[in-house]
Scaffold this motif. Sequence first.
Motif, short mmCIF file in Angstrom:
data_model
loop_
_atom_site.label_atom_id
_atom_site.label_comp_id
_atom_site.label_asym_id
_atom_site.label_seq_id
_atom_site.Cartn_x
_atom_site.Cartn_y
_atom_site.Cartn_z
N MET A 93 36.23 33.67 29.68
CA MET A 93 36.14 34.95 30.40
C MET A 93 36.10 34.74 31.91
O MET A 93 36.72 35.48 32.67
N ASP A 94 35.35 33.73 32.35
CA ASP A 94 35.29 33.41 33.78
C ASP A 94 36.67 33.05 34.32
O ASP A 94 37.07 33.50 35.39
N LEU A 95 37.40 32.25 33.57
CA LEU A 95 38.76 31.87 33.99
C LEU A 95 39.67 33.09 34.03
O LEU A 95 40.48 33.24 34.95
N ALA A 96 39.55 33.98 33.04
CA ALA A 96 40.37 35.19 33.00
C ALA A 96 40.07 36.09 34.19
O ALA A 96 40.99 36.63 34.82
N ARG A 97 38.78 36.23 34.50
CA ARG A 97 38.38 37.04 35.67
C ARG A 97 38.94 36.44 36.96
O ARG A 97 39.49 37.15 37.81
N LYS A 98 38.81 35.14 37.10
CA LYS A 98 39.30 34.45 38.30
C LYS A 98 40.81 34.62 38.45
O LYS A 98 41.30 34.90 39.54
N GLU A 99 41.53 34.50 37.35
CA GLU A 99 42.98 34.66 37.38
C GLU A 99 43.36 36.11 37.72
O GLU A 99 44.28 36.34 38.49
N ALA A 100 42.63 37.07 37.17
CA ALA A 100 42.90 38.49 37.46
C ALA A 100 42.65 38.78 38.95
O ALA A 100 43.41 39.51 39.58
N GLU A 101 41.59 38.19 39.50
CA GLU A 101 41.29 38.38 40.93
C GLU A 101 42.40 37.79 41.81
O GLU A 101 42.77 38.37 42.82
N GLN A 102 42.93 36.64 41.40
CA GLN A 102 44.01 36.01 42.17
C GLN A 102 45.28 36.85 42.10
O GLN A 102 46.01 36.95 43.07
N ASP A 103 45.53 37.45 40.94
CA ASP A 103 46.72 38.30 40.78
C ASP A 103 46.63 39.55 41.65
O ASP A 103 47.62 40.04 42.15
N GLU A 104 45.40 40.08 41.79
CA GLU A 104 45.21 41.29 42.60
C GLU A 104 45.30 40.99 44.09
O GLU A 104 45.71 41.82 44.86
N GLY A 105 44.83 39.80 44.46
CA GLY A 105 44.73 39.46 45.88
C GLY A 105 45.94 38.84 46.38
O GLY A 105 46.88 39.04 46.91
#
Length: 186
Positions: free
Chosen positions: A174-186
């Motif tokens: 879940m932490d990795l998924a959140r981090k990846e989602a944040e990178q996609d948004e930014g």
Amino acid sequence: MYEDNILVEQALGGDDGAVEQLYFKYVDSVFRYAYVHLGDYHDAEELTQTVFWKSMQGLHKFKRQSSFKTWLFSIAYRAIIDQSRKQKRQRFLKKRLEDLELRMPQRASVDRQVTAKESYDETISLLQQLPEQYRMVLFLRFVEENSIESTAEVMKRSYKSVQALQYRAQKKLMDLARKEAEQDEG
């Protein structure tokens, strides 16, 4: 499973048809398990054949204290660990899963198939970033739908240890998924 025990007895009695039934019942699951951990189609095929060869050679050692499937995955687990130790560096899931046929319903729209494939690829990419033990526990629990007891038996761990490992693996994923989602948004 009762049916597996009958097939095991028949196989021990020399019935090649029973051996074949056991093989076809579990070959896809063992292959997927090997592929997820080895990341190479041919290595997974080879390991799958090794697992079935070892299981049939050692079938007389199957004590029926667990299910045949659990026993088979114990053999696969040890074979993967052995192969991983032999490799100079680990090569887990470097290839895309294009080699592995996705089992999608025939009536699914092309859009749904593309979306499902992208989601599947993203999940596999995230799993690739996890330590081996995390991948194994998640695969056994959620892909193969093993109980915690069966997973503990395959991994040679206690029930509580598997619970803790599963919790840490899910949290890390879940932490990795959140981090990846944040990178996609930014």
